[in-house]
Design a protein around this motif. Structure first.
Motif, PDB file in Angstrom:
ATOM      1  N   LYS A  83       7.399 -11.658   5.191  1.00  0.00           N
ATOM      2  CA  LYS A  83       6.072 -12.043   5.682  1.00  0.00           C
ATOM      3  C   LYS A  83       5.049 -12.110   4.562  1.00  0.00           C
ATOM      4  N   ASN A  84       5.134 -11.164   3.624  1.00  0.00           N
ATOM      5  CA  ASN A  84       4.170 -11.133   2.527  1.00  0.00           C
ATOM      6  C   ASN A  84       4.823 -10.495   1.296  1.00  0.00           C
ATOM      7  N   PRO A  85       5.469 -11.301   0.463  1.00  0.00           N
ATOM      8  CA  PRO A  85       6.160 -10.767  -0.715  1.00  0.00           C
ATOM      9  C   PRO A  85       5.260  -9.935  -1.623  1.00  0.00           C
ATOM     10  N   GLN A  86       3.971 -10.214  -1.606  1.00  0.00           N
ATOM     11  CA  GLN A  86       3.007  -9.498  -2.446  1.00  0.00           C
ATOM     12  C   GLN A  86       3.029  -7.991  -2.167  1.00  0.00           C
ATOM     13  N   CYS A  87       3.357  -7.600  -0.941  1.00  0.00           N
ATOM     14  CA  CYS A  87       3.329  -6.168  -0.583  1.00  0.00           C
ATOM     15  C   CYS A  87       4.335  -5.353  -1.381  1.00  0.00           C
ATOM     16  N   MET A  88       5.325  -6.024  -1.983  1.00  0.00           N
ATOM     17  CA  MET A  88       6.341  -5.311  -2.750  1.00  0.00           C
ATOM     18  C   MET A  88       6.031  -5.223  -4.235  1.00  0.00           C
TER      19      MET A  88
END
Length: 189
Positions: A83-88
């Motif tokens: 959903k949101n690769p940035q969160c990793m």
């Protein structure tokens, strides 16, 4: 891959493009296998998150933080990443501060945050805290339902949030605007 994604790679993620051909091919395959669509910008962000030793170590570190500190399952991790690769690829400090506030101060389930991981990327001081404090006041006054979704509170544009939660209740709680602006503590309402 559309031109907009290529432009995103060229403008902000050049380190992805300078890796060896074999590594690049393997990275593209890995990201595709994870369910990302090469026609979407999240594909580029996922590549950035998984490209290179330092990015991969950050990704693995954050994976462990979400698991050990916040009880996310493997499915939660994969779903959030899709959903949101940035969160990793956020800093450990950012993850811990946002999760602590949303889980321990606001009472939302950690796994609920995995369903809307974009909120982890929002500013704690400028967006999350002001909005959550307004909602807390409205909850204390019995003006909104306790089952408000995280997305309903944190995702809307500022004008939509203000319309839903501040302007709408100004007659019942005139201090809401001051709470939202950080000029008044919720204890004083």
């Amino acid at each position: 891959m559309p031109q907009s994604c290529i432009a995103l790679l060229l403008a902000h993620n050049t380190h992805v493009l300078i890796c060896k051909h074999e590594q690049f091919g393997a990275l593209v395959d890995e990201v595709k296998e994870m369910g990302f669509d090469p026609k979407k910008s999240t594909f580029v962000t996922a590549m950035r998150a998984l490209c290179g030793k330092s990015s991969r170590s950050i990704w693995n570190r954050n994976r462990e933080i979400y698991r050990r500190s916040w009880g996310w399952s493997e499915d939660d991790l994969v779903s959030a990443f899709r959903k949101n690769p940035q969160c990793m690829i956020l800093s450990e400090k950012k993850i811990m501060q946002v999760m602590d506030f949303l889980v321990n101060k606001m009472g939302w389930s950690s796994r609920l945050i995995a369903t809307c991981p974009v909120v982890l990327c929002f500013s704690l001081e400028k967006r999350i805290i002001p909005r959550c404090l307004v909602v807390k006041v409205l909850l204390m006054k019995g003006l909104v339902d306790e089952d408000l979704s995280l997305a309903y509170v944190l995702l809307p544009a500022e004008n939509k949030f203000l319309e839903r939660f501040v302007t709408r209740y100004t007659d019942q709680v005139p201090q809401l605007s001051s709470v939202y602006d950080g000029k008044l503590d919720i204890k004083d309402v």
